[in-house]
Design an enzyme around this catalytic site. Structure first.
Site, short mmCIF file in Angstrom:
data_model
loop_
_atom_site.label_atom_id
_atom_site.label_comp_id
_atom_site.label_asym_id
_atom_site.label_seq_id
_atom_site.Cartn_x
_atom_site.Cartn_y
_atom_site.Cartn_z
N GLU A 1 -2.20 1.44 -4.89
CA GLU A 1 -1.79 2.85 -5.00
C GLU A 1 -2.94 3.67 -5.56
O GLU A 1 -2.74 4.68 -6.18
CB GLU A 1 -0.46 3.01 -5.74
CG GLU A 1 -0.30 2.24 -7.03
CD GLU A 1 -0.97 2.93 -8.21
OE1 GLU A 1 -2.20 2.74 -8.36
OE2 GLU A 1 -0.28 3.62 -8.98
N GLY B 1 -5.06 3.41 -7.85
CA GLY B 1 -5.36 3.55 -9.27
C GLY B 1 -4.60 4.67 -9.95
O GLY B 1 -4.92 5.05 -11.08
N ASP C 1 0.85 -1.19 0.00
CA ASP C 1 0.00 0.00 0.00
C ASP C 1 0.88 1.25 0.00
O ASP C 1 1.70 1.43 0.90
CB ASP C 1 -0.87 -0.07 1.28
CG ASP C 1 -2.03 0.90 1.26
OD1 ASP C 1 -2.09 1.75 0.37
OD2 ASP C 1 -2.88 0.80 2.18
N ASP D 1 -10.41 4.19 -1.02
CA ASP D 1 -11.04 3.19 -0.15
C ASP D 1 -12.56 3.13 -0.29
O ASP D 1 -13.23 4.16 -0.28
CB ASP D 1 -10.71 3.48 1.31
CG ASP D 1 -9.23 3.27 1.59
OD1 ASP D 1 -8.46 3.10 0.64
OD2 ASP D 1 -8.86 3.30 2.78
C1 GLA Z 1 -5.32 2.32 2.91
C2 GLA Z 1 -5.87 1.21 2.03
C3 GLA Z 1 -6.92 0.44 2.81
C4 GLA Z 1 -6.30 -0.12 4.08
C5 GLA Z 1 -5.69 1.00 4.91
C6 GLA Z 1 -4.89 0.48 6.08
O1 GLA Z 1 -6.29 3.29 3.19
O2 GLA Z 1 -6.39 1.73 0.85
O3 GLA Z 1 -7.44 -0.60 2.02
O4 GLA Z 1 -5.33 -1.06 3.74
O5 GLA Z 1 -4.81 1.80 4.12
O6 GLA Z 1 -4.31 1.49 6.83
#
Ligand code: GLA
Length: 502
Positions: A307, A309, A269, A330
């Protein structure tokens, strides 16, 4: 008095405006809010004007943008600037520096976190101790495919329901629940620990889990013994999104650690990495580095790029060894969020296929924020898209309704169809959408989606869909055959999912 006049004069000379204190120089923060945890500043004044660098534990060295002296405030002594962490959503909010006794006080806001921290004048040694290392990135190279994820990965992930409140015991119980509920046998085999497992690095640099995960290898053994696979999470930046240790500077070492534990899946991530890597080339390079590191372990590890997209990730996700890549920010447990992603932010269809998948984020089914019909739309859309199906609920306490939504074998078969073609909207009209997805056996999945808040009568125009006048049609939620000419009443925010064979 004289000193003060001289100080003001110096300010006028240096900046061209009244500025009562000399805030240039090197500064070290005693304590600062955990995001982005500012550590030091170097502020300079030269012929080019005022400029400076502020260092943080999340983003390393960042330029102090638009740094200027202002006459605001009772003492008329302020420096104002903002930072750019590479995130297009970060508003460039002002940060202000003002004298505070012999020190300097920083106030303002970075993203969601209010700042308030005092710095003192620093010696060269103090500054050097806070140097933030940078590391070279690999030259572009193709990472050979790992042979994983020939169909979209299925399993469970801790984040949507548990966020940071996840531990070894819960993961074991979830594994047991997947077996008991039959969902493992339906295909949900990855048990993925998202953010919040990380502890500290040892003197040798090896990353250890935190106290909530006493023995990762034992946990992997437990999960494997139940015919399941274990996933883990990290970031190319120094901090994960929730502020835990990332793999910055430890990429190969972390990959080896996970392989030794028996990890089968990594979600990588970007998080604080966005402060370091905010161009297409650098983001690609940093994902390539981990892709190569995972391959070098010799253990098959599904590689999930997260990342959000950016930089047309689907166009190069496979090249860096990726098996899936997020197409969006998210998901939230609401119809609005799910529909915005599922209907419209689901990636470029031609990039999806065996070995590499567009990932519109994990499922919210069973978390309580949507109606059954809305969750039915959620899973139907994900199946039409050939999206990874990662449950995001508490699998230990599912209702029969949730189980029926997640465990529908006929819907899972659409998602997992070996042709791996992403479905597409065929017609959008007055808040309804008809989607089609060609399947390996020549049949076609057809989704009649109703995005309005009233039931709508919908029919599938089979000849126009290329399926002749009277295909044989199965309703995948009703689990029965239906006559091809049937008019379907599609509930508000709901769906009728059909599979038609000419
Ligand atoms: C980002 C990701 C989520 C999750 C959180 C964890 O926001 O997009 O899917 O993994 O981090 O902190």
């Amino acid at each position: 008095m004289t000193k003060c006049v001289l100080g003001v004069l110096a300010g006028v000379l240096l900046t061209g405006q009244a500025w009562g204190a000399d805030l240039t120089g090197d500064w070290v923060f005693q304590a600062a809010p955990s995001f982005p945890r500012f550590t030091r500043m170097a502020i300079r004044q030269d012929a080019g004007g005022l400029h400076g660098t502020i260092t943080s534990e999340w983003y390393g060295d960042l330029p102090m943008l638009d740094l200027k002296a202002t006459g605001e405030g009772p003492a008329g002594e302020r420096l104002v600037f903002h930072i750019d962490n590479g995130n297009p959503k970060l508003k460039p909010l002002d940060l202000t520096l003002a004298p505070d006794g012999a020190g300097i006080r920083l106030t303002g806001q970075v993203w969601y976190e209010k700042q308030g921290a005092t710095a003192h004048r620093a010696t060269a040694a103090e500054m050097a101790a806070l140097d933030f290392p940078t590391y070279p990135l690999p030259a572009p190279a193709h990472v050979p495919a790992n042979g994983q994820a020939r169909t979209p990965p299925m399993g469970w992930s801790s984040w949507n329901k548990f966020a940071e409140a996840i531990d070894d015991k819960t993961v074991r119980e979830i594994a047991d629940a997947l077996v008991r509920s039959g969902l493992r046998d339906a295909g949900y085999v990855y048990v993925n620990i998202d953010d919040g497992w990380q502890g500290e690095r040892g003197p040798d640099g090896v990353l250890h889990p935190n106290a909530k995960f006493p023995d990762m290898k034992a946990l992997a053994d437990y999960v494997h013994a139940r015919g399941l696979k274990l996933g883990i999470y990290s970031s190319p930046g120094p901090k994960s999104c929730a502020g835990y240790a990332g793999s910055y500077g430890h990429v190969e070492q972390d990959a080896r650690t996970w392989a030794e534990w028996g990890i089968d899946y990594l979600k990588y991530d970007l998080c604080s990495g966005e402060g370091f890597y905010h161009t297409a080339d650098t983001v690609q390079a940093v994902y390539q580095q981990m892709g190569a590191a995972l391959n070098a372990t010799g253990r098959p590890i599904v590689y999930s790029l997260c990342e959000y997209g950016r930089f047309d990730v689907g166009a190069w996700g496979r090249d860096v060894g990726g098996n899936l890549w997020r197409t969006t920010g998210d998901i939230e447990d609401s119809y609005a969020s799910m529909a915005a992603i599922g209907f419209d932010k689901n990636g470029v269809p031609r990039h999806t296929g065996p070995g590499g998948w567009n990932d519109p984020d994990m499922l919210e089914v069973g978390n309580g924020g949507m109606t059954t019909e809305e969750y039915r739309t959620h899973i139907s859309l994900w199946a039409m898209m050939a999206a990874p199906l990662l449950m995001g609920n508490d699998a230990r306490s599912m209702t029969q309704e949730t189980l029926a939504l997640l465990g529908n074998a006929e819907v899972i078969a659409i998602d997992q169809d070996p042709l791996g073609r992403q479905g597409l909207p065929w017609r959008k009209q007055n808040g309804t959408e008809i989607w089609t997805r060609p399947l390996a056996d020549g049949s076609v999945a057809v989704g009649l989606f109703n995005r309005t808040d009233k039931p709508v009568a919908m029919i599938a125009d089979w000849p126009a869909l290329g399926l002749g006048d009277h295909p044989s049609v199965r309703d995948l939620w009703a689990h029965r055959s239906v006559v091809s000419g049937a008019v379907h009443t599609v509930p508000a925010h709901g769906v009728v999912l059909l599979r038609a064979t000419r």
